[in-house]
Design a protein around this motif. Structure first.
Motif, PDB file in Angstrom:
ATOM      1  N   ILE A 198       1.032  -1.223   0.188  1.00  0.00           N
ATOM      2  CA  ILE A 198      -0.104   0.003   0.086  1.00  0.00           C
ATOM      3  C   ILE A 198       1.149   1.412  -0.329  1.00  0.00           C
ATOM      4  O   ILE A 198       0.431   2.305  -0.367  1.00  0.00           O
ATOM      5  CB  ILE A 198      -0.728   0.301   1.295  1.00  0.00           C
ATOM      6  N   THR A 199       1.661   1.238   1.082  1.00  0.00           N
ATOM      7  CA  THR A 199       2.761   2.873   0.897  1.00  0.00           C
ATOM      8  C   THR A 199       3.511   2.574  -0.303  1.00  0.00           C
ATOM      9  O   THR A 199       4.131   3.803  -0.639  1.00  0.00           O
ATOM     10  CB  THR A 199       3.470   2.689   1.743  1.00  0.00           C
ATOM     11  N   ASP A 200       3.719   1.330  -0.435  1.00  0.00           N
ATOM     12  CA  ASP A 200       4.444   1.263  -2.390  1.00  0.00           C
ATOM     13  C   ASP A 200       4.406   1.887  -2.749  1.00  0.00           C
ATOM     14  O   ASP A 200       5.012   2.398  -4.170  1.00  0.00           O
ATOM     15  CB  ASP A 200       5.208   0.274  -2.497  1.00  0.00           C
ATOM     16  N   ALA A 201       2.849   1.574  -3.386  1.00  0.00           N
ATOM     17  CA  ALA A 201       2.004   1.788  -4.349  1.00  0.00           C
ATOM     18  C   ALA A 201       1.532   3.181  -4.070  1.00  0.00           C
ATOM     19  O   ALA A 201       0.438   3.813  -5.149  1.00  0.00           O
ATOM     20  CB  ALA A 201       0.673   1.650  -4.500  1.00  0.00           C
ATOM     21  N   ALA A 202       1.822   4.337  -3.421  1.00  0.00           N
ATOM     22  CA  ALA A 202       1.180   5.286  -2.572  1.00  0.00           C
ATOM     23  C   ALA A 202       0.631   6.756  -3.990  1.00  0.00           C
ATOM     24  O   ALA A 202       0.106   6.095  -5.282  1.00  0.00           O
ATOM     25  CB  ALA A 202       1.317   5.776  -1.750  1.00  0.00           C
ATOM     26  N   GLY A 203       2.107   7.771  -4.194  1.00  0.00           N
ATOM     27  CA  GLY A 203       1.391   8.705  -4.715  1.00  0.00           C
ATOM     28  C   GLY A 203       0.459   9.943  -4.438  1.00  0.00           C
ATOM     29  O   GLY A 203      -0.263   9.139  -3.114  1.00  0.00           O
ATOM     30  N   ASN A 204      -0.144  10.770  -5.190  1.00  0.00           N
ATOM     31  CA  ASN A 204      -1.432  11.054  -4.679  1.00  0.00           C
ATOM     32  C   ASN A 204      -2.552  10.760  -5.276  1.00  0.00           C
ATOM     33  O   ASN A 204      -2.712   9.775  -6.263  1.00  0.00           O
ATOM     34  CB  ASN A 204      -0.973  12.763  -5.679  1.00  0.00           C
ATOM     35  N   GLY A 205      -3.467  11.272  -4.537  1.00  0.00           N
ATOM     36  CA  GLY A 205      -5.314  10.455  -4.754  1.00  0.00           C
ATOM     37  C   GLY A 205      -5.217   9.968  -3.635  1.00  0.00           C
ATOM     38  O   GLY A 205      -4.915   9.353  -2.804  1.00  0.00           O
ATOM     39  N   SER A 206      -5.718   8.733  -4.687  1.00  0.00           N
ATOM     40  CA  SER A 206      -6.973   7.284  -4.193  1.00  0.00           C
ATOM     41  C   SER A 206      -6.320   5.804  -4.547  1.00  0.00           C
ATOM     42  O   SER A 206      -5.906   6.272  -6.064  1.00  0.00           O
ATOM     43  CB  SER A 206      -8.014   7.436  -4.005  1.00  0.00           C
TER      44      SER A 206
END
Length: 172
Positions: A95-103
């Motif tokens: 989850i944190t690795d795929a983060a970025g802005n938005g949802s």
């Protein structure tokens, strides 16, 4: 503020003799539930910017039906084997690795969906917290708000905005 959507796959068939758990398809009711949930999400503007999905058949089918209800292409998902056979630590890292802005929407399996939802959301709407404590239903969706980007999603730092189950969709 960003938003994390945690979706447990819809109701799957029991394995047939010789069938691997990984290859279990959705029941017809599960297909309907996922598409209906996608429509509710679309109507409520609960739209993911990115999608991570388990490679197990039932999770892929759940995402395909949900995407149709959302009016999105199922091709938007990144499919990860780790979402089928991992623990809460790996789920959190993904989850944190795929983060970025938005949802971000994660389509996966229990007990990890429930464990992550509980770990991240110390606070939340009373009805959502009650529903989640009753168990993470098949085709259940936890909507968790996080201050800042999703890579800030640390234990007890999210807010459980809502928890939708198939039985909750009748009046929506």
């Amino acid at each position: 503020m960003s938003r994390l959507y945690l979706l447990r796959h819809a109701v799957a068939a029991w394995p047939q003799p010789g069938m691997k758990d990984f290859d279990r398809p959705l029941e017809p009711a599960g297909l309907v539930d996922a598409k209906r949930l996608g429509g509710v999400m679309r109507d409520r503007q609960l739209l993911p910017d990115r999608v991570l999905c388990s490679t197990a058949l039932r999770a892929r089918q759940t995402w395909a039906e949900l995407a149709e209800g959302l009016g999105m292409s199922a091709d938007r998902a990144t499919y990860l084997d780790e979402l089928y056979h991992s623990d809460i630590g790996t789920y959190s890292d993904l989850i944190t690795d795929a983060a970025g802005n938005g949802s971000l929407l994660v389509v996966g399996h229990n007990p990890m969906m429930e464990d992550v939802a509980i770990a991240l959301s110390a606070e939340g709407e009373a009805e959502a917290r009650r529903a989640l404590r009753a168990g993470f239903a098949a085709c259940g969706l936890a909507v968790i708000d996080v201050d800042g980007p999703i890579d800030n999603a640390l234990p007890d730092m999210g807010y459980l905005r809502m928890f939708l189950r198939p039985q909750d969709l009748n009046g929506l």
